[in-house]
Design a protein around this motif. Structure first.
Motif, PDB file in Angstrom:
ATOM      1  N   PRO A 152      45.079  32.436  43.168  1.00 56.29           N
ATOM      2  CA  PRO A 152      45.257  33.243  41.966  1.00 56.29           C
ATOM      3  C   PRO A 152      43.897  33.637  41.399  1.00 56.29           C
ATOM      4  CG  PRO A 152      45.640  30.927  41.454  1.00 56.29           C
ATOM      5  CD  PRO A 152      45.394  31.020  42.936  1.00 56.29           C
ATOM      6  N   VAL A 153      43.897  34.676  40.602  1.00 57.45           N
ATOM      7  CA  VAL A 153      42.653  35.222  40.058  1.00 57.45           C
ATOM      8  C   VAL A 153      41.838  34.155  39.333  1.00 57.45           C
ATOM      9  CG1 VAL A 153      41.666  36.914  38.464  1.00 57.45           C
ATOM     10  CG2 VAL A 153      43.622  37.537  39.881  1.00 57.45           C
ATOM     11  N   GLY A 154      42.483  33.342  38.515  1.00 58.99           N
ATOM     12  CA  GLY A 154      41.762  32.319  37.749  1.00 58.99           C
ATOM     13  C   GLY A 154      41.029  31.332  38.629  1.00 58.99           C
ATOM     14  N   GLU A 155      41.654  30.911  39.711  1.00 60.48           N
ATOM     15  CA  GLU A 155      41.004  29.970  40.623  1.00 60.48           C
ATOM     16  C   GLU A 155      39.866  30.636  41.387  1.00 60.48           C
ATOM     17  OE1 GLU A 155      43.569  27.514  43.060  1.00 60.48           O
ATOM     18  OE2 GLU A 155      45.043  27.420  41.431  1.00 60.48           O
ATOM     19  N   ILE A 156      40.041  31.897  41.730  1.00 60.37           N
ATOM     20  CA  ILE A 156      38.954  32.628  42.393  1.00 60.37           C
ATOM     21  C   ILE A 156      37.761  32.713  41.436  1.00 60.37           C
ATOM     22  CG2 ILE A 156      38.208  34.815  43.395  1.00 60.37           C
ATOM     23  CD1 ILE A 156      41.200  35.315  44.103  1.00 60.37           C
ATOM     24  N   ALA A 157      38.037  33.053  40.171  1.00 62.37           N
ATOM     25  CA  ALA A 157      36.974  33.167  39.165  1.00 62.37           C
ATOM     26  C   ALA A 157      36.232  31.839  39.021  1.00 62.37           C
ATOM     27  CB  ALA A 157      37.557  33.612  37.827  1.00 62.37           C
ATOM     28  N   GLN A 195      38.093  38.969  34.440  1.00 58.96           N
ATOM     29  CA  GLN A 195      38.090  40.432  34.421  1.00 58.96           C
ATOM     30  C   GLN A 195      37.204  40.998  35.530  1.00 58.96           C
ATOM     31  OE1 GLN A 195      40.014  42.536  32.580  1.00 58.96           O
ATOM     32  NE2 GLN A 195      39.165  44.111  33.909  1.00 58.96           N
ATOM     33  N   ALA A 196      36.017  40.411  35.702  1.00 60.29           N
ATOM     34  CA  ALA A 196      35.116  40.872  36.762  1.00 60.29           C
ATOM     35  C   ALA A 196      35.740  40.644  38.138  1.00 60.29           C
ATOM     36  CB  ALA A 196      33.769  40.162  36.663  1.00 60.29           C
ATOM     37  N   VAL A 197      36.367  39.488  38.315  1.00 57.37           N
ATOM     38  CA  VAL A 197      37.030  39.187  39.584  1.00 57.37           C
ATOM     39  C   VAL A 197      38.167  40.176  39.823  1.00 57.37           C
ATOM     40  CG1 VAL A 197      38.489  37.487  40.777  1.00 57.37           C
ATOM     41  CG2 VAL A 197      36.363  36.757  39.686  1.00 57.37           C
ATOM     42  N   SER A 198      38.984  40.416  38.794  1.00 63.77           N
ATOM     43  CA  SER A 198      40.107  41.354  38.928  1.00 63.77           C
ATOM     44  C   SER A 198      39.629  42.741  39.336  1.00 63.77           C
ATOM     45  CB  SER A 198      40.890  41.449  37.623  1.00 63.77           C
ATOM     46  OG  SER A 198      41.566  40.252  37.368  1.00 63.77           O
ATOM     47  N   ASN A 199      38.540  43.197  38.745  1.00 63.53           N
ATOM     48  CA  ASN A 199      37.993  44.513  39.104  1.00 63.53           C
ATOM     49  C   ASN A 199      37.583  44.572  40.572  1.00 63.53           C
ATOM     50  OD1 ASN A 199      38.356  45.477  36.505  1.00 63.53           O
ATOM     51  ND2 ASN A 199      36.252  45.031  35.881  1.00 63.53           N
ATOM     52  N   GLN A 200      36.908  43.525  41.035  1.00 60.91           N
ATOM     53  CA  GLN A 200      36.462  43.499  42.428  1.00 60.91           C
ATOM     54  C   GLN A 200      37.648  43.369  43.385  1.00 60.91           C
ATOM     55  OE1 GLN A 200      33.479  44.316  43.189  1.00 60.91           O
ATOM     56  NE2 GLN A 200      32.703  44.198  41.108  1.00 60.91           N
ATOM     57  N   LEU A 201      38.624  42.561  43.020  1.00 61.26           N
ATOM     58  CA  LEU A 201      39.811  42.402  43.861  1.00 61.26           C
ATOM     59  C   LEU A 201      40.571  43.717  43.986  1.00 61.26           C
ATOM     60  CD1 LEU A 201      41.091  38.952  42.575  1.00 61.26           C
ATOM     61  CD2 LEU A 201      39.921  39.405  44.740  1.00 61.26           C
ATOM     62  N   GLN A 202      40.621  44.480  42.900  1.00 63.79           N
ATOM     63  CA  GLN A 202      41.320  45.761  42.941  1.00 63.79           C
ATOM     64  C   GLN A 202      40.656  46.713  43.918  1.00 63.79           C
ATOM     65  OE1 GLN A 202      44.322  46.494  41.374  1.00 63.79           O
ATOM     66  NE2 GLN A 202      44.163  48.124  42.905  1.00 63.79           N
ATOM     67  N   ARG A 203      39.338  46.732  43.945  1.00 63.67           N
ATOM     68  CA  ARG A 203      38.624  47.609  44.895  1.00 63.67           C
ATOM     69  C   ARG A 203      38.968  47.242  46.335  1.00 63.67           C
ATOM     70  NH1 ARG A 203      32.775  49.434  43.846  1.00 63.67           N
ATOM     71  NH2 ARG A 203      33.509  50.848  45.440  1.00 63.67           N
TER      72      ARG A 203
END
Length: 121
Positions: A56-61, A69-77
């Motif tokens: 999940p995003v939180g664990e990746i962060a 938010q930064a992780v989510s932006n990069q994951l979206q790309r």
């Protein structure tokens, strides 16, 4: 006796030699892919996801020390490029690598770095 690393490189070299020449569209697609991968944060995210299989995003962060938010932006790309896929489970989005070539590309890159370090010492 050849090492597994050199065997992988030899197999890749032979496979590449059998391919048709890159046309302009294929070269442009390859450039777009490398631009997405040519980012230290994205490489760290991919490595964290590959090591876990899915996160999940939180664990990746937490793993890479970045904001959600930064992780989510990069994951979206990377999702837009077809490297990752997301699934929702309640309030959490989980990401996994779907492009089967990406883990091998990461490993090959790490192999290149290690080999260059070994030769320089």
């Amino acid at each position: 006796m050849s090492t597994p690393k050199s065997t992988t490189v030899d197999v890749s070299r032979r496979a590449l030699a059998k391919r048709a020449p890159l046309d302009a569209a294929a070269a442009q697609s390859l450039t777009a892919l490398y631009k997405v991968l040519a980012n230290p944060n994205r490489l760290r995210l991919l490595h964290a996801i590959e090591r876990a299989g899915e996160l999940p995003v939180g664990e990746i962060a937490d793993e890479v020390g970045m904001s959600m938010q930064a992780v989510s932006n990069q994951l979206q790309r990377m999702t837009d490029q077809g490297i990752l896929v997301a699934r929702r489970d309640g309030n959490r989005s989980y990401y996994r690598i779907v492009d089967p070539c990406v883990p091998g590309l990461l490993e090959l890159g790490i192999c290149l770095i290690e080999e260059n370090q070994r030769r320089s010492h």
